[in-house]
Every structure is written in structure tokens, then in C-alpha cells.
Design a protein around this motif. Structure first.
Motif, short mmCIF file in Angstrom:
data_model
loop_
_atom_site.label_atom_id
_atom_site.label_comp_id
_atom_site.label_asym_id
_atom_site.label_seq_id
_atom_site.Cartn_x
_atom_site.Cartn_y
_atom_site.Cartn_z
N GLY D 32 36.46 4.95 21.23
CA GLY D 32 35.02 5.18 21.23
C GLY D 32 34.67 6.30 20.29
O GLY D 32 35.23 6.40 19.20
N ASP D 33 33.77 7.19 20.73
CA ASP D 33 33.27 8.21 19.82
C ASP D 33 33.76 9.61 20.17
O ASP D 33 33.30 10.60 19.58
CB ASP D 33 31.74 8.16 19.78
N GLY D 34 34.66 9.71 21.12
CA GLY D 34 35.34 10.99 21.32
C GLY D 34 34.59 12.04 22.11
O GLY D 34 35.03 13.19 22.19
N ASP D 35 33.46 11.67 22.70
CA ASP D 35 32.66 12.70 23.36
C ASP D 35 32.76 12.69 24.89
O ASP D 35 32.09 13.49 25.55
CB ASP D 35 31.19 12.58 22.95
N HIS D 36 33.59 11.84 25.45
CA HIS D 36 33.56 11.73 26.90
C HIS D 36 33.97 13.04 27.58
O HIS D 36 33.42 13.41 28.62
CB HIS D 36 34.44 10.57 27.39
N GLY D 37 34.91 13.76 26.97
CA GLY D 37 35.32 15.05 27.53
C GLY D 37 34.18 16.07 27.53
O GLY D 37 33.89 16.69 28.55
N ALA D 77 26.67 6.91 27.78
CA ALA D 77 26.76 5.87 28.80
C ALA D 77 27.12 6.48 30.15
O ALA D 77 26.60 6.07 31.20
CB ALA D 77 27.81 4.84 28.40
N SER D 78 28.01 7.46 30.14
CA SER D 78 28.51 7.97 31.41
C SER D 78 27.44 8.75 32.18
O SER D 78 27.47 8.77 33.42
CB SER D 78 29.75 8.83 31.19
N GLY D 79 26.51 9.37 31.50
CA GLY D 79 25.49 10.18 32.18
C GLY D 79 24.65 9.36 33.15
O GLY D 79 24.62 9.63 34.35
N VAL D 187 43.97 3.39 27.47
CA VAL D 187 43.35 3.53 28.78
C VAL D 187 41.87 3.84 28.59
O VAL D 187 41.50 4.58 27.67
CB VAL D 187 44.06 4.65 29.57
N ASP D 188 41.00 3.32 29.42
CA ASP D 188 39.57 3.58 29.30
C ASP D 188 39.24 4.99 29.78
O ASP D 188 39.58 5.36 30.91
CB ASP D 188 38.77 2.56 30.12
N PRO D 189 38.57 5.79 28.95
CA PRO D 189 38.28 7.18 29.34
C PRO D 189 37.43 7.29 30.60
O PRO D 189 37.64 8.18 31.42
CB PRO D 189 37.57 7.76 28.12
N1 LIG Z 1 28.33 -1.06 30.58
C1 LIG Z 1 29.16 -0.20 31.17
N2 LIG Z 1 29.44 -0.30 32.48
C2 LIG Z 1 30.27 0.58 33.07
N3 LIG Z 1 30.85 1.59 32.43
C3 LIG Z 1 30.61 1.73 31.13
C4 LIG Z 1 29.77 0.85 30.43
N4 LIG Z 1 29.72 1.26 29.14
C5 LIG Z 1 30.51 2.34 29.04
N5 LIG Z 1 31.04 2.61 30.24
C6 LIG Z 1 31.95 3.72 30.55
O1 LIG Z 1 31.53 4.87 29.88
C7 LIG Z 1 32.65 5.47 29.26
C8 LIG Z 1 32.23 6.22 28.01
O2 LIG Z 1 31.40 7.30 28.35
P1 LIG Z 1 30.92 8.35 27.27
O3 LIG Z 1 31.96 8.48 26.22
O4 LIG Z 1 30.56 9.59 27.96
O5 LIG Z 1 29.62 7.69 26.66
P2 LIG Z 1 29.40 6.94 25.26
O6 LIG Z 1 30.18 5.67 25.28
O7 LIG Z 1 27.95 6.72 25.19
O8 LIG Z 1 29.91 7.86 24.18
C9 LIG Z 1 33.58 4.33 28.97
O9 LIG Z 1 34.92 4.78 28.87
C10 LIG Z 1 33.35 3.38 30.11
O10 LIG Z 1 34.20 3.66 31.19
#
Ligand SMILES: Nc1ncnc2c1ncn2[C@@H]1O[C@H](COP(=O)(O)OP(=O)(O)O)[C@@H](O)[C@H]1O
Ligand SMILES: Nc1ncnc2c1ncn2[C@@H]1O[C@H](COP(=O)(O)OP(=O)(O)O)[C@@H](O)[C@H]1O
Ligand SMILES: [Mg+2]
Ligand SMILES: [Mg+2]
Ligand SMILES: [Mg+2]
Ligand SMILES: [Mg+2]
Lengths: 332, 208, 332, 208
Positions: D32-37, D77-79, D187-189
Motif C-alpha cells: 500500500g502507501d506505507g502510512d498505516h503505522g 481507510a483505517s480511520g 500480510v495485510d497491515p
Molecule cells: N474495504 C475495506 N474493508 C475493510 N478493510 C479495509 C478496506 N480497505 C482497506 N482496509 C484495511 O485498511 C488497511 C489500510 O489502512 P491505512 O493504511 O491506514 O489506510 P489507507 O489504505 O487509506 O492508506 C488495510 O491493510 C486493510 O486491512
């Protein structure tokens, strides 16, 4: 080397062909590289011509158009144009009122444009040269080739362009350009080296934690190498260098250019501008105009230059005057 | 020196520049903008072609054409310097043959033109540091009755020595001067190309 | 990481502070990041708002101003804004005529803006959303989150901005935006990865002779990795990808955007444009307008995207209409 | 679960996210874009502060405040997903104490909210792949009379297993879906952060 190119040898002509395709309002001689306004010289107006090595885009080709240059002659990458290119450009720009030639102070540029000016003089054309030498990283002494022409070129070309556009005479246009140059000083730092297509690799090796301070716009190393520090510290040194060379009193007004060298994104340039603005405010200097972006670049070099120009009274209306070029556009 | 030898010289420079193109670029990258190799290559490519296409009536015509081609093809600092220098040399040699002393006078004119146009003194770390001793050696050899080959060899040796001597110098002219003390420890690329040009003359005149 | 920054944590606010200092004609809330026109909502005009993660500058903040956006809400780097930012932006943009919200199609953006729209609806404000999804590197199927919004955003914001500026009603402005999106397709390649300040190192490792093909604008890897080839070959594949997805007949007219991703110099973008122009000419497609430069970037990524938009009749006057923003300016 | 335990849970997530911030970022950079942390860190930093500052009258209030804080701080997405999920859970727990079965119902509501909002199915390689089995395990343990600690431990174990199971999956939702087959092998973050959250609950409830 990672670039969008076909071959190193065709890089320049291919890029120029794309420029020509994108800007039908300009006329591009793909053989000589000379760019002119499609409608030719403007009757009754002093011509304004600039040129220099390529690799600094949008400078100079991107500044041809209403309110700015009548013609530009780009040389090979980082190589000043040959006299034939300069004479072609001036001939195209001259409507009989004479032409101002903006030349950045480099040994090669000065010599080639001088030879062109001689030829043009022999043909009976009036040519006035404005030499741009704003870069304080180089001492202006007999031990150097003199200060380099860098970021102030944008200001000189825009303000002299405004002067020509409103109908000023040859000597006035040249004088405006010279006064802008005299009022301007610049300083640049590089975070990375740039890669010329012909060399195919960066001009120098720079460790991840070091920067080159006092670089020019031709990929050459700078005055010294330093550890990477915070933007605030780097910019403070840059502003000091500029204002030590040409102090501005508290209460003065300035035009500031934060210029990207090609590989630095806009958000960083704004961050740098914020530091400059804070430092000038501390010194009581008011920024009355600014330009933040890529204007005088060095291929893909990451880095920026800061130019501070004392905003003498008559500069502002000429800076604000309409301009319609690929690289700068407002008011029309 | 006859017309054919002049042509051979130009071709020889062309071949040397082709061979050393990359090295000239690297030397220039260390203290300048890295284009000296491509500049010289572009110029001498065109000059070799121009000289091959022409039907010169004098030795000087070959050099003048070479100089004019460099001026209109090279750009940068080296283009006008080498170009006008060769034109100045060419003007001195308007016959089908030139004696060593005449060639010496032509080279002297070339050096003067480089110094006039560029304003560099010996010691400024430029092509002058190779060209001045080369011209000096050539003229001395020719004045003492040396043949073209011997004079050219002396000139090439002196040029190479002068070129090597630029390494410890701090540049005071051209782009390298922007580096201040950091220019020390690098050979000047223009001095190297001058040495190549003098060596090409020595090679062309080896049998004379 | 080599960037002009103070700390990774303050990168965004410092850059925004510099942006605010450089553009007194805009009003910047440094707390929320929301950027509006200094004079506020324009009476009688439909509002136009956009937002999304930061790191794409000049998008979106740089497109606030006359003829384009009324407000922008930038999120953290590569992170969609939170609903509070979007509601603040829309409230500032709304003059009572309703507001069009331009949203790039990313899961996070869609959800956050949807939550904002709900809140705003509860407050009695009229909001129409235009979803931008132009990137053909992503299949628009149930196996993906759908095509991403990338380079076409520039076209949507400019043309919808023109529609709003001339006094069109809410539904018309939204319809203009949607039609531009429907008429546009994009494709991007990266020569290097980008580095976010918080990560401090490139998002992926890319050998000197490889490129990422089909990348988005958030530093993510692309659809596949390929050997670096000539610009002509790369661009030909990009144009094929775009036109395979939405074919244009011979005789059609197009607006083309060659967009730099942040670390690629203008000369390379023009070179790419030259290739695009030649390819479209071969197909009998006339490029009636073009934009070559950095508009929708991905921090310092080297690379570019190509957007081709079928120039439907009414698009051109709206594209040509006056615009006065930090990132796009003509006609005023 | 009492109010204090709910607070401890939120603090525990905050600490886990702080500790794993970099790893979450790296996992997200791969697909993805590396910002989940940084997203999770920014959100839970604020949530921990908000929860510490409040004087809640119910277990649910703690979760609702946490959710609202995430919605207004995280973005991406996570927010919205985590934020609205926690708000949905909070709404179910409007007393000072909640029995395991009530907590199970609240978690079920959270899962439903994530699935409604994000539209992801199990197997799409998202947080759902960790959350669904976790909620399932929790509810089963609670239904068969298990205490909070045991149910939470079962949920954490199931979340971690579900998280690991995302590695071979091809993503069909979120940014990772843009990578197509290239998303396989990572693995999914979001599944990782979900597992962290469930483990933090198990740790907070260890003595219960
Ligand atoms: N449609 C979705 N339904 C459930 N979880 C999702 C969905 N889209 C993304 N996610 C979750 O969000 C995580 C990514 O969150 P984050 O990195 O904070 O936001 P972004 O993808 O906007 O950068 C993914 O690893 C996944 O688990
Ligand atoms: N003022 C000068 N006088 C004599 N030679 C000079 C002068 N300035 C530069 N040179 C020579 O020119 C060489 C550089 O040539 P080149 O790289 O082709 O041009 P540029 O410096 O414009 O890029 C230097 O190595 C030096 O020998
Ligand atoms: Mg040069
Ligand atoms: Mg050079
Ligand atoms: Mg994100
Ligand atoms: Mg992410």
C-alpha cells in the motif's frame, strides 16, 4: 541512468520536439534549437533574447512569449549556445528597435554571445548585453570567473520583458535588466548530483547524509560539502550568504524566488519558502512578491536556490505586467 | 607542413578525441560540468567531415575551416577558444606548405588568441598551461633548426608536462574556479585536450 | 532520507506554513490544513471543494482560487483527510448554492468524504460528489477497489471550476465534472520510488535498470516491474493502455496531460509529450489542448502519468476560462 | 468489562501501536502507501489522551470516544473503519459494567459496521480476515460461559491466525488490490493492527 529518453544523443532534440508540439504559439527551429514567438518580432518593440546551455528548463525556452522573451537559443546540455544560434535568435527578435541579450555570466556564454554580438553589430543591428551574475557562492574576484548567473535570470527576463513590452527604448530595457541583476543575489544547495544523458551517471557521489553547499546549475560540485541538517539551519545559512553579500536594511522590500533544481518536489520548496519568509521577517524585510517553483533547474538535481532581489520601486509593475509563456503566465 | 599533413592532424585529433571522449567528460565532471568530452567530440566530428569535404588551397585553409567549424559546433568555453585560436593560426599559413618556423608563428598566434579571449595567465589551471609551454617548445625547436616532427614532438611532450602540472593548481578561470580550493588535485580537462591535440600533431608529423 | 525538512512530524505543517506565506490571497488554517480563498465563498456561485492525502502538490491546495476550487482539505501525507476537514472546507465554500465535492476514488477518501457529506446533509447543505477514477492500471472490477483517481483530477477540477465560475447550477457543475472524468483515462510509470518523511526511505527498491509500470500516486508499487526501455517504447505502452480502455476514433479531439510525479524534470516531460503527440497523430487524434508539468505528484517520485481526455465540445471553453491559482494561472 | 478495563484496553492498544508503528508502516509500504503505522499511531495517541481526560459513565462511552477520536484523527481507510466500528461497539455498552456476552455483541456490531462500510468479504485480505474469526471466537467462548479473559484470549489467538492467513491471499479491497497478484505473499497491515487490538484486550482482561 534512469530517464525518459530514447538515446543520449537525441535527448535534446526529442525534448525540443515535444516542446514544439506542446506550444504551437511558439516557433521552434529543431535544427538550431532556436525558439521564437510564432508571430515573429513585435513591431516597434525592443527585442529580448536569452540563451544558454540546456538542462535548465523552463529557462530559457519556456520564457518565450508575450511579456517576456522574443527568442531563446538553447545550447547543448550545460553548454552555452554557439554564436550562430545567438545571431539567429537576435535576428528573429529584432524589429528595428534593437535587442537586449540576457547572458548568464559563464566563460563560455560570455565568449559565444560576444562573438554573436560582433557579427550582429557588423550587420548593423543594435545589441545591448545584460550580464546576470547573482550567485554569491562564487566570489567576484580575479581568482574566479566571477559570480555565476542563476536564479536572478528569471527576474531579469521578466522585468526586462515587462519594460520592453510597454515600449521602453533599448537603453531603458537594458538598464532595467542590469538594475534587477544588481539588486539580486542567490545561493543554492544540492541534495543530490544530477545526471547528464551523455555521462549517464551522477556528476558526483554524495553520501546519504551529506549535501553540496554553494552549487551552480551545471551539476558541478559546490563550494563545500556539509552534513545534511534541518531545513531551518540550511536555509538560515543560505539567507545569510545572500544578505551578507548584499545587505538589505530593515524596512526594505524584496522579491524572493525559491527555485527548485529539478528533482525537489513543490512541498519542500514551500517549506523552504516558509523558512525564508520567517528569517526575512525577523530582519524587518517585507517580501512583496514571491515565486516558488522550478524555474532555473539543473536537470534532475534535488536541491534549491534562494534569490533575494531588492524590490526597487519600478520593479513591481514590471513583474506584475502580463506574461504569457509556457513557464510563466498571468494577466493574459 | 603541407595540406595533407594538416588534414591528417585534424583527423588525428578527431580520433584522439573520440577515444578519450569519456575521460575528458569525467575530468570535466570533477571540476566543471562534465561536457568537455562531448563538446570536443561534437566539434571535431564536424571538423573532420568539413576538412574531408573541402578542397583547400593552403595549409591555413584547413586550420581556418577547422576553427570555424569548432566555433559553430562546440559552444561552451572550449569552442570559441580553440575555434578562434585555430582560425588565427590558419590566417598565418596561406601557402601550400609551411616551414617549421612558420608553423611556430602560427601556433604563437593561436596561443595569443586564447590568452586574449580567455584572459587566462599560466598557472590559472586552463588549457593555457598546456598550450603555452607547447608553443614555447615548438618555437624553440624550430628556431634552432629542428624539423617539424622534432618540434612537434617537443611541443607534445611540453604540453603533457604542462597538463600534468595543472593537477596541484587552484583554478582561477573557467568553471573550475567556482570550486576554489576544491579544484586542487584534478587535472584540467582543457589542458588534457590541448595535449591530445599537440600529440596528434607530433604523430602526424612523425616522419617529417 | 534527503529532503528539506525540519522533522518528519512537522513536514506537512511547515510546508503548509510556507504555502500560506507565499499566497496571501488564500486563507490557510494551519490547524486543520484547510485552504480557502481569502475572500471566502463567492455569493451566487456553486462551491467547488477537493481534498485528499498530501504529497501530490500542487494538487489540491495549489488549485484553490478564481476559476477553480473554493477550498481544499489536504490530509496527512498519502492519507485521505478526516471528515472534519472536509466539512470545514465545504462550509467555507458554500454560498447557499450547494457544493461539488471532487473525490479521488480510494477506499479511505470515499469513506471519509461520505461521512462528511452525511454530516453536511444533516446541516441542510447540498453536496454533490464527483468521483474521479481514471487510472486504467487498475481494473474496474469486483476484484479491486476500482480504478484510482489520478491525473484526470486536474481536468475535472479545472473544468468543473469553469462551470461553477460561469454560474452553472449545482447539478450542472457536478455533471461537468463527471463527464470529464468519464471522458478521461490515465496511466503512470515510475522510474524511482518515493520517500515519505515518516518512512525515511524509499517505499520500494528498484534496480537501476528497472521501472514500475502502472503505479498510482501514493508510492505503492505498480502492476508490474519491467526493464527500463526507451521513452518511445514506454510511452507507446502507456498510450496503448489508456486507449485500449477507452478507445478514441480517428478524427477525435483530445486534451492531453503529461504529468510529472515530482522528481522528473520538465525536459523529460516534454520528451514524453513529444512521443504522445506523435502516437496520437498516427491514430488520427488531434490534441487540442495540453498541459505538461507537475500537477498531481507523488512526493519525489521520478516518473510520469499520461492522461487522455476526449475533448467534448463544451470542455474547451471551460478549460480555457480564466484561472488564478498558485498551480494554474491564465486569463487573469 | 468495567470502565477501567476499557480504558486499560485503549491504553494497551496505544502502547502496542507505538511499539509496532514502524512495522505497520513497512507492511503497508509493501502492498500500500506505507502510512498505516503513522495513521494508527496518530489516532491512538489522541484516543489515549481523550480517554484519559474523560470521566465516562459507561464502558461504551470509552469506546465511543475512542471511535470518534479515530474518525477525526486518522483519515485513510483505517480511520473510518476502526472509528465507526468502535462507535458501534460503544453504543451497545451503556452500563458501567458489561458481561462477556454483551462484549461479544458489541464486537459483533463492530464487525458488522466494518463489513457494511468497507464491503469486504472474508478472504479479501483486509482487517476483516482478522476481525471476523476473532469476533467469532469471542462470541463462542462467551456463549459457552467463558469469562472475559478466556474469551479475549481466544479472540486474540483467532485474530493472529486470521492475520497470518492473509499472507497467501490476493487482495480484493483497499490499496493492496491495486497490486493484483503482487499482493500475494504479504500480510495485510490492517489485519495486523486488528490482531494487536485483540491481543491488547486479552492482556487487559488477563486477570478477569
Ligand atoms: N474495504 C475495506 N474493508 C475493510 N478493510 C479495509 C478496506 N480497505 C482497506 N482496509 C484495511 O485498511 C488497511 C489500510 O489502512 P491505512 O493504511 O491506514 O489506510 P489507507 O489504505 O487509506 O492508506 C488495510 O491493510 C486493510 O486491512
Ligand atoms: N578563461 C579561460 N581561458 C582559457 N581556457 C579556459 C578558460 N575558461 C575555460 N577554459 C578551458 O576550457 C575548458 C572547459 O571547456 P568545456 O568544458 O568544453 O567548456 P565549459 O567550461 O563551458 O563547459 C577548461 O578545462 C579550461 O581548460
Ligand atoms: Mg559546459
Ligand atoms: Mg565543461
Ligand atoms: Mg493512506
Ligand atoms: Mg496505507
Amino acid at each position: 541512468m534512469k530517464k525518459f529518453l530514447n538515446t543520449a544523443d537525441t535527448y535534446l532534440t526529442d525534448a525540443l520536439a515535444g516542446f514544439a508540439a506542446a506550444h504551437p504559439e511558439l516557433s521552434v527551429n529543431l535544427e538550431s534549437g532556436v525558439v521564437t514567438r510564432a508571430r515573429g518580432a513585435v513591431a516597434g518593440k525592443v527585442g529580448l533574447v536569452s540563451g544558454g546551455g540546456s538542462g535548465h528548463e523552463p529557462l530559457h525556452t519556456g520564457f518565450v512569449g508575450e511579456g517576456m522573451l522574443d527568442a531563446a537559443c538553447p545550447g547543448e546540455i550545460f553548454t552555452s549556445p554557439v554564436p550562430d544560434q545567438a545571431t539567429e535568435a537576435v535576428r528573429a527578435a529584432d524589429s528595428g528597435e534593437g535587442t537586449v541579450l540576457v547572458v548568464k555570466n559563464y566563460t563560455g556564454d560570455v565568449m559565444n554571445f560576444e562573438m554573436a554580438a560582433e557579427t550582429l553589430g557588423d550587420e548593423g543591428l543594435q545589441v545591448e548585453t545584460v550580464l546576470v551574475d547573482d550567485d554569491v557562492a562564487v566570489e567576484d574576484s580575479t581568482f574566479t570567473a566571477g559570480r555565476r548567473g542563476t536564479g536572478a535570470t528569471l527576474l531579469v527576463e521578466k522585468i526586462a520583458g515587462g519594460s520592453a513590452a510597454r515600449g521602453d527604448a533599448l537603453a531603458e530595457v537594458a538598464e532595467a535588466g542590469r538594475r534587477v541583476n544588481a539588486a539580486s543575489r542567490s545561493f543554492a544547495v544540492a541534495l543530490t548530483a544530477c545526471t547528464t544523458p551523455s555521462a549517464g551517471r551522477p556528476g558526483f557521489d554524495l553520501p546519504e547524509d551529506e549535501i553540496e553547499v554553494g552549487v551552480g546549475i551545471h551539476g558541478e560540485p559546490g563550494r563545500r560539502r556539509e552534513k545534511l541538517r534541518s531545513a531551518g539551519e540550511i536555509v538560515s545559512d543560505m539567507v545569510d550568504a545572500v544578505l551578507d553579500d548584499r545587505p538589505l536594511e530593515s524596512g526594505s522590500e524584496a522579491i524572493v524566488v525559491v527555485n527548485g533544481l529539478g528533482g525537489t518536489p513543490l512541498s519542500e520548496l514551500y517549506l523552504v519558502y516558509g523558512e525564508v519568509a520567517a528569517l526575512l521577517e525577523e530582519r524587518g524585510i517585507t517580501i512583496v512578491r514571491n515565486a516558488v517553483g522550478d524555474y532555473v533547474t539543473s536537470l534532475d538535481m534535488a536541491g534549491c536556490s534562494i534569490t533575494i532581489c531588492e524590490a526597487q520601486e519600478d520593479f513591481l509593475p514590471l513583474w506584475d505586467a502580463p506574461v504569457n509563456t509556457p513557464g510563466l503566465r498571468w494577466g493574459v | 607542413m603541407d595540406i595533407e599533413l594538416a588534414r591528417t592532424w585534424v583527423r588525428g585529433i578527431g580520433a584522439a578525441v573520440e577515444r578519450e571522449r569519456e575521460r575528458l567528460g569525467e575530468l570535466d565532471a570533477a571540476v566543471g560540468d562534465g561536457d568537455h568530452g562531448t563538446n570536443m567530440h561534437r566539434g571535431f566530428d564536424a571538423a573532420v567531415a568539413a576538412v574531408a569535404a573541402m578542397d583547400p588551397d593552403s595549409v591555413g585553409a584547413v586550420l581556418t575551416t577547422t576553427g570555424t567549424t569548432l566555433v559553430s559546433k562546440v559552444g561552451g568555453a572550449s569552442g570559441p577558444l580553440y575555434g578562434t585560436a585555430l582560425r588565427a593560426a590558419g590566417k598565418k599559413l596561406d601557402a601550400e606548405r609551411a616551414e617549421p618556423a612558420e608553423v611556430g608563428a602560427a601556433l604563437t598566434a593561436a596561443l595569443e588568441e586564447v590568452r586574449r579571449l580567455g584572459g587566462a595567465q599560466p598557472g590559472d589551471k586552463t588549457m593555457v598551461d598546456a598550450l603555452a609551454p607547447a608553443v614555447d617548445a615548438f618555437v624553440r625547436a624550430a628556431d634552432s633548426g629542428g624539423r617539424l616532427g622534432a618540434a612537434a614532438r617537443a611541443a607534445a611532450d611540453a604540453a603533457e608536462e604542462g597538463m600534468r602540472a595543472t593537477e596541484p593548481m587552484q583554478a582561477r578561470k573557467g568553471r573550475a574556479s567556482y570550486l576554489g580550493e576544491r579544484s586542487i588535485g584534478h587535472v584540467d580537462p582543457g589542458a588534457v585536450s590541448t595535449a591530445l591535440m599537440m600529440r596528434a600533431l607530433a604523430d602526424a608529423a612523425a616522419e617529417c
